[in-house]
Design a protein around this motif. Structure first.
Motif, PDB file in Angstrom:
ATOM      1  N   THR A  12      -7.059  -5.001  -0.097  1.00 33.75           N
ATOM      2  CA  THR A  12      -7.219  -4.224   1.243  1.00 33.75           C
ATOM      3  C   THR A  12      -8.251  -2.808   0.848  1.00 33.75           C
ATOM      4  N   ASN A  13      -8.597  -2.772  -0.330  1.00 33.37           N
ATOM      5  CA  ASN A  13      -9.429  -1.719  -0.692  1.00 33.37           C
ATOM      6  C   ASN A  13     -10.868  -1.798  -0.257  1.00 33.37           C
ATOM      7  N   ALA A  43      -2.447   9.024   7.160  1.00 33.32           N
ATOM      8  CA  ALA A  43      -1.412   8.271   6.395  1.00 33.32           C
ATOM      9  C   ALA A  43      -0.913   7.199   7.370  1.00 33.32           C
ATOM     10  N   ARG A  44      -0.253   6.165   6.893  1.00 30.52           N
ATOM     11  CA  ARG A  44       0.474   5.264   7.549  1.00 30.52           C
ATOM     12  C   ARG A  44       1.860   5.532   7.595  1.00 30.52           C
ATOM     13  N   GLY A  45       2.500   5.481   8.825  1.00 25.13           N
ATOM     14  CA  GLY A  45       3.905   5.827   8.965  1.00 25.13           C
ATOM     15  C   GLY A  45       4.687   4.476   7.969  1.00 25.13           C
ATOM     16  N   ALA A  46       5.831   5.203   7.585  1.00 25.15           N
ATOM     17  CA  ALA A  46       6.850   4.156   6.796  1.00 25.15           C
ATOM     18  C   ALA A  46       7.688   3.466   7.828  1.00 25.15           C
ATOM     19  N   SER A  47       7.848   3.717   9.014  1.00 26.45           N
ATOM     20  CA  SER A  47       8.671   3.156   9.990  1.00 26.45           C
ATOM     21  C   SER A  47       7.802   2.187  10.763  1.00 26.45           C
ATOM     22  N   ASN A  48       7.042   2.782  11.667  1.00 26.64           N
ATOM     23  CA  ASN A  48       6.140   1.772  12.589  1.00 26.64           C
ATOM     24  C   ASN A  48       4.739   1.297  12.144  1.00 26.64           C
ATOM     25  N   PHE A  49       4.563   1.946  10.841  1.00 28.15           N
ATOM     26  CA  PHE A  49       3.028   1.551  10.105  1.00 28.15           C
ATOM     27  C   PHE A  49       2.192   1.711  11.152  1.00 28.15           C
ATOM     28  N   LEU A 103       0.462  -6.088   3.521  1.00 26.68           N
ATOM     29  CA  LEU A 103      -0.785  -6.664   4.111  1.00 26.68           C
ATOM     30  C   LEU A 103      -1.928  -5.764   4.399  1.00 26.68           C
ATOM     31  N   ALA A 104      -1.479  -4.761   4.838  1.00 22.05           N
ATOM     32  CA  ALA A 104      -2.597  -3.683   5.368  1.00 22.05           C
ATOM     33  C   ALA A 104      -2.690  -2.677   4.177  1.00 22.05           C
ATOM     34  N   GLY A 105      -4.135  -2.147   4.276  1.00 22.93           N
ATOM     35  CA  GLY A 105      -4.385  -1.052   3.308  1.00 22.93           C
ATOM     36  C   GLY A 105      -4.329   0.297   3.731  1.00 22.93           C
ATOM     37  N   GLU A 142     -14.405   9.121  11.153  1.00 20.02           N
ATOM     38  CA  GLU A 142     -14.155   7.808  11.501  1.00 20.02           C
ATOM     39  C   GLU A 142     -12.909   7.369  10.321  1.00 20.02           C
ATOM     40  N   VAL A 143     -12.101   6.578  10.913  1.00 22.29           N
ATOM     41  CA  VAL A 143     -10.804   6.245   9.970  1.00 22.29           C
ATOM     42  C   VAL A 143     -10.882   4.810  10.016  1.00 22.29           C
ATOM     43  N   PHE A 144     -10.993   4.111   8.955  1.00 24.80           N
ATOM     44  CA  PHE A 144     -11.035   2.683   8.598  1.00 24.80           C
ATOM     45  C   PHE A 144      -9.787   2.245   7.759  1.00 24.80           C
ATOM     46  N   ALA A 145      -9.166   0.879   8.010  1.00 28.84           N
ATOM     47  CA  ALA A 145      -8.153   0.339   7.346  1.00 28.84           C
ATOM     48  C   ALA A 145      -8.290  -1.017   7.434  1.00 28.84           C
ATOM     49  N   VAL A 146      -7.890  -1.883   6.571  1.00 35.06           N
ATOM     50  CA  VAL A 146      -7.844  -3.186   6.684  1.00 35.06           C
ATOM     51  C   VAL A 146      -6.469  -3.912   6.798  1.00 35.06           C
TER      52      VAL A 146
END
Length: 398
Positions: A57-58, A321-327, A355-357, A370-374
């Motif tokens: 995911t990097n 950042a990604r939330g720990a509850s709802n991701f 699964l996600a980055g 722009e924010v990107f994530a796999v």
């Protein structure tokens, strides 16, 4: 049994690879309605037969001299792939391959640097634990092909995703962890002159071991500073003068996990962010530009590693950042330049662990973020001119 963060990181990489293989092995015509809904909800992006998907995911993001963003990722076949804006701030190309070295496929996703003449250069670790690089022969144009940078002379090899910075004199410098069970020291290598040949590898100190990838940034006065997680605290070292030798490692304390991220405030002060062991967002900042750091302070929230931060065009620091509850993807920002923070706001999306980055931030030529994530596919969200966010949409996968 408690596992160290470095061990858990390696386990997550293996788990991610297994899950991707399982996902790709499922025929889209044999999925039940309930399973299909779950896959769609998680945006797994089941690859068509001709697609290879992402191995990790990097991802790395760079901006070409003409303002076009370009994103790089590691395909499931061990090759590096890229996708780019067709013009500054507009639509995207298809994914295309930059291949792999003749001696090895790649193990981890790439990092991106920008040469003093605007040419992008990417760095990635092969399955032989050596570093390789590829660069644009002309800004925004064709690529050189993969060339070896090797690894430390003691034969330990390198591991993970490097950090790349441009020195005050235009020379690129790369930092990475030497492979060791439980974490290894950081090494670095640099161009001998801007855009030319490379030095040998040098250690930044063999007595300090790290649990995750390094972060690096250039101070307002041109000195490079490097940060890393050792145990649950952040260590940093810095050039004693611009382009020169490094200090020893010094602790910034904290009780955090994962890779830190560091950005510069409008007044030149660096500010570091990391996820606390209690899952809150933690930050610490230089008291004055190039000087000592504050203690760690909480920005609250409930997150998983790793965050990303950048200064926006309003001179306000912004962190994602990604939330720990709802991701979901969340962000907060300074309400005044260098001071005071907003509450957390959701940008939506679904980016589950493992699964996600983590988010990676790019900045368009007009200053919009722009924010990107796999998440099986590459997902992208961007600011509208005048404010507000578009919402995540798919840029597909290799």
């Amino acid at each position: 049994m408690h596992l160290g963060y470095s061990v858990r990181r390696r386990i997550r990489i293996m788990v991610f690879a297994v899950l991707v293989i399982l996902a790709l092995s499922v025929s889209p015509f044999s999925i039940t309605k309930g399973t299909a809904h779950a896959y769609a909800h998680r945006s797994l992006g089941l690859a068509l037969p001709q697609q290879v998907g992402f191995k990790t995911t990097n991802i790395g993001v760079g901006r070409n001299r003409d303002g076009r963003l370009e994103v790089f990722g590691l395909g499931g076949d061990g090759n590096i792939y890229h996708i780019y804006q067709k013009c500054a701030g507009c639509g995207w190309s298809n994914w295309s391959s930059l291949g792999h070295p003749t001696s090895a496929f790649f193990e981890e996703g790439p990092a991106v640097g920008t040469n003093s003449d605007g040419r992008l250069e990417i760095f990635a670790v092969g399955q032989d634990s050596n570093m390789y690089h590829d660069f644009q022969c002309k800004s925004g144009c064709v690529w050189s092909g993969w060339l070896p940078l090797g690894g430390p002379a003691n034969g330990g090899g390198v591991f993970g995703v490097p950090a790349v910075v441009t020195n005050a004199d235009g020379r690129l410098e790369v930092f990475i962890e030497q492979f060791a069970v439980g974490g290894g020291p950081f090494y670095h290598i640099y161009q001998n002159c801007a855009g030319c040949s490379w030095s040998q590898w040098y250690s930044l100190g063999d007595t300090t071991s790290f649990n995750d990838n390094p972060a690096a940034i250039v101070n307002q006065d041109g000195r490079v500073e490097v940060f890393g997680l050792s145990g649950n605290s952040i260590q940093h070292a810095w050039q004693t003068s611009a382009g020169c030798c490094f200090s020893s490692w010094h602790s910034l304390g904290g009780n955090v996990m994962g890779r830190p991220t560091v950005a510069m405030n409008y007044d030149g002060r660096l500010e570091g962010f990391a996820i606390g062991t209690d899952n809150t967002m933690q930050h610490a900042w230089q008291i004055s530009a190039g000087c000592c750091f504050s203690n760690w302070h909480s920005l609250s929230g409930n997150f998983v590693p790793d965050p990303a931060a950048i200064e926006n065009t309003s001179a306000l620091m912004e962190v994602f950042a990604r939330g720990a509850s709802n991701f979901d993807m969340q962000h907060a920002f300074q309400t005044h330049a260098g001071c005071c923070w907003s509450s957390w706001h959701s940008l939506g999306g679904y980016f589950p662990v493992p699964l996600a980055g983590s988010p990676v931030i790019g900045q368009d030529s007009d200053g919009r973020l722009e924010v990107f994530a796999v998440n099986g596919i590459l997902e992208d969200d961007y600011q509208h001119t005048g404010g507000g966010w578009n919402g995540f949409s798919s840029l597909g996968s290799p």
